[in-house]
Motif scaffolding. Sequence first.
Motif, PDB file in Angstrom:
ATOM      1  N   ALA C  16       0.789  -1.098   0.023  1.00 24.82           N
ATOM      2  CA  ALA C  16      -0.008   0.061  -0.151  1.00 24.82           C
ATOM      3  C   ALA C  16       0.846   1.283   0.096  1.00 24.82           C
ATOM      4  N   GLY C  17       0.569   2.361  -1.015  1.00 24.09           N
ATOM      5  CA  GLY C  17       1.340   3.268  -1.081  1.00 24.09           C
ATOM      6  C   GLY C  17       1.022   4.328   0.122  1.00 24.09           C
ATOM      7  N   GLU C  18       1.710   5.308   0.347  1.00 25.29           N
ATOM      8  CA  GLU C  18       1.442   6.294   1.482  1.00 25.29           C
ATOM      9  C   GLU C  18      -0.187   6.807   1.344  1.00 25.29           C
ATOM     10  N   GLY C  19      -0.841   6.591   2.160  1.00 22.82           N
ATOM     11  CA  GLY C  19      -2.306   7.171   1.988  1.00 22.82           C
ATOM     12  C   GLY C  19      -3.070   6.384   1.009  1.00 22.82           C
ATOM     13  N   GLU C  20      -2.724   5.451   0.510  1.00 19.09           N
ATOM     14  CA  GLU C  20      -3.243   4.673  -0.605  1.00 19.09           C
ATOM     15  C   GLU C  20      -4.756   4.026  -0.111  1.00 19.09           C
ATOM     16  N   MET C  21      -6.061   4.584  -0.802  1.00 19.19           N
ATOM     17  CA  MET C  21      -7.184   3.956  -0.306  1.00 19.19           C
ATOM     18  C   MET C  21      -7.536   2.688  -0.887  1.00 19.19           C
ATOM     19  N   LEU C  22      -8.314   1.840  -0.189  1.00 19.71           N
ATOM     20  CA  LEU C  22      -8.587   0.435  -0.459  1.00 19.71           C
ATOM     21  C   LEU C  22      -9.006   0.324  -2.033  1.00 19.71           C
ATOM     22  N   VAL C  23      -9.855   1.358  -2.505  1.00 26.46           N
ATOM     23  CA  VAL C  23     -10.552   1.085  -3.807  1.00 26.46           C
ATOM     24  C   VAL C  23      -9.387   1.079  -4.814  1.00 26.46           C
ATOM     25  N   ASP C  24      -8.210   2.013  -4.504  1.00 24.54           N
ATOM     26  CA  ASP C  24      -7.098   1.935  -5.737  1.00 24.54           C
ATOM     27  C   ASP C  24      -6.573   0.649  -5.411  1.00 24.54           C
ATOM     28  N   ALA C  25      -6.263   0.382  -4.282  1.00 25.14           N
ATOM     29  CA  ALA C  25      -5.360  -0.906  -3.995  1.00 25.14           C
ATOM     30  C   ALA C  25      -5.901  -2.115  -4.566  1.00 25.14           C
ATOM     31  N   LEU C  26      -7.356  -2.249  -4.606  1.00 25.26           N
ATOM     32  CA  LEU C  26      -7.848  -3.444  -5.188  1.00 25.26           C
ATOM     33  C   LEU C  26      -8.104  -3.177  -6.702  1.00 25.26           C
ATOM     34  N   ARG C  27      -8.200  -2.076  -7.126  1.00 26.89           N
ATOM     35  CA  ARG C  27      -8.164  -2.106  -8.729  1.00 26.89           C
ATOM     36  C   ARG C  27      -6.779  -2.351  -9.180  1.00 26.89           C
ATOM     37  N   ALA C  28      -5.784  -2.005  -8.587  1.00 25.54           N
ATOM     38  CA  ALA C  28      -4.461  -2.315  -8.650  1.00 25.54           C
ATOM     39  C   ALA C  28      -4.504  -3.889  -8.650  1.00 25.54           C
ATOM     40  N   ALA C  29      -4.970  -4.514  -7.990  1.00 27.24           N
ATOM     41  CA  ALA C  29      -5.031  -6.080  -7.738  1.00 27.24           C
ATOM     42  C   ALA C  29      -5.819  -6.668  -8.866  1.00 27.24           C
ATOM     43  N   GLY C  30      -6.566  -5.641  -9.900  1.00 27.67           N
ATOM     44  CA  GLY C  30      -7.368  -6.352 -10.732  1.00 27.67           C
ATOM     45  C   GLY C  30      -8.811  -6.576 -10.412  1.00 27.67           C
ATOM     46  N   ARG C  31      -9.071  -5.862  -9.233  1.00 24.84           N
ATOM     47  CA  ARG C  31     -10.534  -6.018  -8.831  1.00 24.84           C
ATOM     48  C   ARG C  31     -11.130  -4.904  -9.492  1.00 24.84           C
ATOM     49  N   LEU C  32     -11.588  -4.771 -10.778  1.00 28.58           N
ATOM     50  CA  LEU C  32     -12.116  -3.713 -11.483  1.00 28.58           C
ATOM     51  C   LEU C  32     -13.536  -3.653 -11.106  1.00 28.58           C
ATOM     52  N   SER C  33     -14.320  -4.310 -10.523  1.00 33.11           N
ATOM     53  CA  SER C  33     -15.787  -4.055 -10.133  1.00 33.11           C
ATOM     54  C   SER C  33     -15.718  -3.365  -9.006  1.00 33.11           C
ATOM     55  N   VAL C  34     -14.542  -2.912  -8.512  1.00 34.03           N
ATOM     56  CA  VAL C  34     -14.790  -1.807  -7.292  1.00 34.03           C
ATOM     57  C   VAL C  34     -14.496  -0.712  -7.951  1.00 34.03           C
ATOM     58  N   ARG C  35     -15.221   0.347  -7.861  1.00 36.02           N
ATOM     59  CA  ARG C  35     -15.285   1.650  -8.737  1.00 36.02           C
ATOM     60  C   ARG C  35     -15.499   2.993  -7.900  1.00 36.02           C
ATOM     61  N   GLU C  36     -14.728   3.843  -8.356  1.00 31.12           N
ATOM     62  CA  GLU C  36     -14.874   5.205  -7.592  1.00 31.12           C
ATOM     63  C   GLU C  36     -15.784   6.007  -8.409  1.00 31.12           C
ATOM     64  N   THR C  37     -16.854   6.630  -7.762  1.00 29.56           N
ATOM     65  CA  THR C  37     -17.614   7.667  -8.246  1.00 29.56           C
ATOM     66  C   THR C  37     -17.677   9.022  -7.130  1.00 29.56           C
ATOM     67  N   CYS C  38     -17.810   8.921  -6.189  1.00 31.26           N
ATOM     68  CA  CYS C  38     -17.883  10.106  -5.331  1.00 31.26           C
ATOM     69  C   CYS C  38     -16.726  10.321  -4.624  1.00 31.26           C
ATOM     70  N   GLY C  39     -16.166   9.549  -4.367  1.00 34.16           N
ATOM     71  CA  GLY C  39     -14.675   9.727  -3.093  1.00 34.16           C
ATOM     72  C   GLY C  39     -15.107  10.276  -1.752  1.00 34.16           C
ATOM     73  N   ILE C  40     -16.412  10.205  -1.518  1.00 32.41           N
ATOM     74  CA  ILE C  40     -16.621  10.762  -0.146  1.00 32.41           C
ATOM     75  C   ILE C  40     -17.723   9.725   0.449  1.00 32.41           C
ATOM     76  N   GLY C  41     -17.793   8.630  -0.054  1.00 33.08           N
ATOM     77  CA  GLY C  41     -18.487   7.383   0.825  1.00 33.08           C
ATOM     78  C   GLY C  41     -20.226   7.628   0.607  1.00 33.08           C
ATOM     79  N   VAL C  42     -20.646   8.457  -0.286  1.00 29.37           N
ATOM     80  CA  VAL C  42     -22.058   8.596  -0.249  1.00 29.37           C
ATOM     81  C   VAL C  42     -22.575   7.746  -1.359  1.00 29.37           C
ATOM     82  N   CYS C  43     -21.880   7.198  -2.556  1.00 23.36           N
ATOM     83  CA  CYS C  43     -22.655   6.437  -3.728  1.00 23.36           C
ATOM     84  C   CYS C  43     -22.540   4.957  -3.621  1.00 23.36           C
ATOM     85  N   GLY C  44     -21.632   4.268  -3.160  1.00 16.52           N
ATOM     86  CA  GLY C  44     -21.652   2.937  -3.075  1.00 16.52           C
ATOM     87  C   GLY C  44     -21.215   2.053  -4.069  1.00 16.52           C
ATOM     88  N   ALA C  45     -20.544   2.699  -4.952  1.00 16.54           N
ATOM     89  CA  ALA C  45     -20.026   2.075  -6.201  1.00 16.54           C
ATOM     90  C   ALA C  45     -18.692   1.332  -5.690  1.00 16.54           C
TER      91      ALA C  45
END
Lengths: 273, 699, 152
Positions: C16-45
């Motif tokens: 995990a990079g400095e301050g790396e969020m789980l969404v980015d780490a999981l996408r880097a690990a190939g879990r592209l079903s995990v998607r970022e939309t709002c960045g503030i925890g309100v959307c659930g994507a």
Amino acid sequence: MRWHAPADLEEALLLRGVHGEDVTVHAGGTFLGILMNQGLIAPPALLSLGRVAELRGIEVARGELRLGAMATHLAVERHPEVREGWPMLARAFGLVASRRVRAVATVGGVLADADYASDPPAALSALGARAILRGPGGERSVSIEELILGYYTTCIRPDELLVEVRVPPAPERAVYRKFVSRSSEDRPCVTVAAAHGAAGLAVVVGALAERPQRFDDLCAAAAGDLAAAGAREQLAQDYAARVEPIGDARGSAAYRRRVCAVEVRRALEALAA
Amino acid sequence: MRVDPRARGAVRYSVDADMPGQLHAALVRSTVAHGVVRGIDVSGVAPGVTVLLPEDVADLPLYGCQIADQAVLAERPRHAGDVVAAVAAPTPAAARAAARAVVVEVDELPAVFDALDAAREEAPLLHEGLSVSDNDAAYFGIRPVAGTNICHRFRIRHGDVEAGFAAADVVVEGTFRTPAAAHVPMEPHATVARFTEDGRLEVVTGTQTPFNMRMELAAMFGLDEEDVRIVVPPMGGSFGAKTFTRQEGIVAALARKTGRPVKLVLGRSEEFLTLNRHPSIVHVRLGATRTGDLVAKAVTCWADTGAYADCGPGVAQKMGFAAPGPYRIPNCWVDAHAVYTNTPPNGAFRGYGAMQSIWASERTMDLLAARLGTGPLELRRRNLLRDGDAYATGEAMHGTCFEELLDRAAAAVGYEHDPAGKGLCLVMKGMQTPSRASIAIEREGDGYVIRCATTEMGQGARRSLALLAAERLGCRPEQIRVPDPDTDRVPYDTRTTSSRSTFMMAGALAEACEALLEDGRRGHGTIVNDGGLDPDTGQGVASTHWHQAAGAAHLEVDEETGRVRLHRVHCAVYAGRVVNAPGAALQNEGSMTMGLGTALFESVDFNEGQVTNANLSDYNVPTARDAAALTHELVEREGAPIHGLGETALPPVPAAIGNALASLGIELYDLPMTPERVLEAIDRRAAPSPEPDLEARRR
Amino acid sequence: MRVAFVLDGAPAELEAGEGEMLVDALRAAGRLSVRETCGIGVCGACAVIVDDEPVSACLMLAAQVDGRSVTTVEGLPDDDPVLQAFTQAHAAQCGWCTPGMVLTVKAMLADDPQIDRERAAEGLGGNLCRCGSYSRILDAVQLAAELTLKED
């Protein structure tokens, strides 16, 4: 960014004492995550309390509810003794954001962030809760009004940690109202937490100003006659006159003042019912 | 059952597209609403980062789908958020950090934020000299007004409107406003682009308009159109946001400068600076006889197109020709304008100008009904268009079913039983005219492959095409593959907008399937719809077929807080014939849900040109609980042509809700109908005063 | 920092990079079903299940899942009743929000196997679908409840 993850409270306090303002305390991290994602903060070091098991407890001792700083909103909302003894508090914690956030966000975090639109601070204030702050010099206990000074500002010192919240035995009646002006999942426009019992009447209005608004002098004058509609209406009008609302996308200051009068009156009606 | 790849998360969007060796881009934006860049200091940028500066793109011409008014990088930023420089770095985080390290010095110029202010002669001018684009998207007579911020004006002159008003027994009028709104596609704009060794430009991006973009990028980089390749993966929503050229020119220019593929994914806050819905000001004057026959209507529309025209001229025109509404009115006069302001550009948005016009016109119908003392249902029934009637554009109506739709919507809320707390709305919306669609279908193994430019953004276009082809070819839909549109491989199509694709592509596909059955290997089909309007008179063919719907709302109001509680909002939508039943239902529900947000709370807010709610907490969109009161039905007719359903159910929702409030004496003129505005209207009801005039309301 | 955790049932490690969020780490690990939309925890994507609770991967640091278990929709079996229900109910348009919806519904049904439509709508309050497929998603919840009961 350094990541400190102490395994117990003693170590956590030690690290906090050593690093002071150079570390940012990381509890659930939902609020910090928002700030970091938006590039608003880039803390050089985080002090995670995630491994400090002793802060996660929820217990009732001598009629008093003790919430560990790392107890999550979800844990509070679902705890049988909280639901039984402090249903208004369980409800207020259960109304915060989504289950995903409540599963992570903590009791200590929501108070230390002092976000004006969060539900728990007003609810805890109405119930007379006190926050326990521990530092090198020992422990002190502060009321919610003493704790939250303004927008995102608290009285917690750089070498202190908020470790626990103590809620006195629940009053006979307590109610929490949340008024949203846009989607059903919006953050509140105005909230009202009200409690009536042996300790008297407490009415706290949230989300409409930089910190929870509580006017004990008005409540003391009115407490005797909540059964009278006129008295309830008068107190509601007095609150609306006294608050200093902000304006934002959820409503202008003038609108919030009007809603404050309506919602305080409705909360008082619920207490009297 | 085989799991839907969407449920499994297996769909790959533009955000997921990568090219080997790619760099990551981030954008540097102006913080002032109008100014001239004096200097860009890149000394704080880390080594190994490429910065794209205005001088790097000085050779690239201005672009814009209808008016060529936008530079790839703005030397003169015209809105807060305008892109003045860009960076490319090895990682997205490094790119973001580099973009933050670029310091831009801007000398401020006077700015203007309101369409009516901007239209004044003395207003600061955003663009000196406007040249109409030679892109296919500039398909109608665009009339910029020289020396002003008006980049298009469109007129309808039908009958004699003055004589009509003179003959009217009753005249009502009102001024109606709608705010900027955000599309909020869940997937942000995302693009990856490279120049190949042989000098071709390859772009993978989410767009509804691959051929318009190919044309635009070819002109930008001095390439033959065949040397630009646009590949369009499925989009995680668009609703008009991903149309024409957005960030793609910048990404391509970075790829040109670095000699490497470059990828850009916009952040959520940037979405609010990229493209929004046109704020509008619509003034309506409507006259009728005592018996309730409409005799004259005059409408002035102002569409605030922001800093760049984009398709604002088209939106203003559609606002204009939707303004008469689905009624027989012998005398009509419409002036519609697209006006520049120093705010982010506004463009295509589900409903495309029609919603703004319909909000104003359908609210005015209820003002008239109240004045006449007749019922809103009766007034509409009496005047609605039937087959053979002439529309204000002179075209004869055909395939109308407004009465049936209206009756169904009214019945759904029990309108005739008791109209209190209930409101109605009738909608007629045009389809892209003229346009052209082509499609090819080929044998592939034991099935077929369709080559088609129709893009997939959740509307189920691919499924509909497979179902239609299977029906024609007598095979299972699963035997038909519809790959991502790739301009190297698919025939030309105007674009996937204005709910035209199911109708147009169905026509072309029928022809292609027939040709394939004859040829045995492949078939090709093309369909063209001809028409268009004279921009000075509005006469001609606005639309070769019309989308029709009726809406009804039933609600109650907390009169102390102004909060609206919906019991039901129902839309009856004409489908002609339904191809893909779940898809059709979802399009209706989606349109209504978006219409609900438009009605009650969605608004991009500004302070001196700065967006103040560019996140999904401060900008709310509807949730599952909000949508619980929405219902709909699709009306089919035997032998009728397929009608697109992408937008029709959006515009009825705000006006039906507004009219339901009006039935309680709560008269709203501005969207969204927030509790605060409802409460103000309740105050006005208590102390009646004339509707404040336009000037006063703007202050 | 090195993070060791269980990803979709299998042991995994990531840097995990400095301050790396789980969404980015999981996408880097190939879990592209995990998607970022709002960045503030309100959307659930970006919802994933950590241990037993859905969380927003955009607000959780990758470092926070050290020693824990993370489930994405990619780790569910084909016969998972919620996946089947979403498929059968045609409960998607663009599909972007669907994985987050599926995981949220799984957690909802675990707590409340006979959830009604109203409570389901409340439970899905933190999952945005801009395509507006809510009504069919709620159909899918009902169907998933039936399929789950049948399974047990």
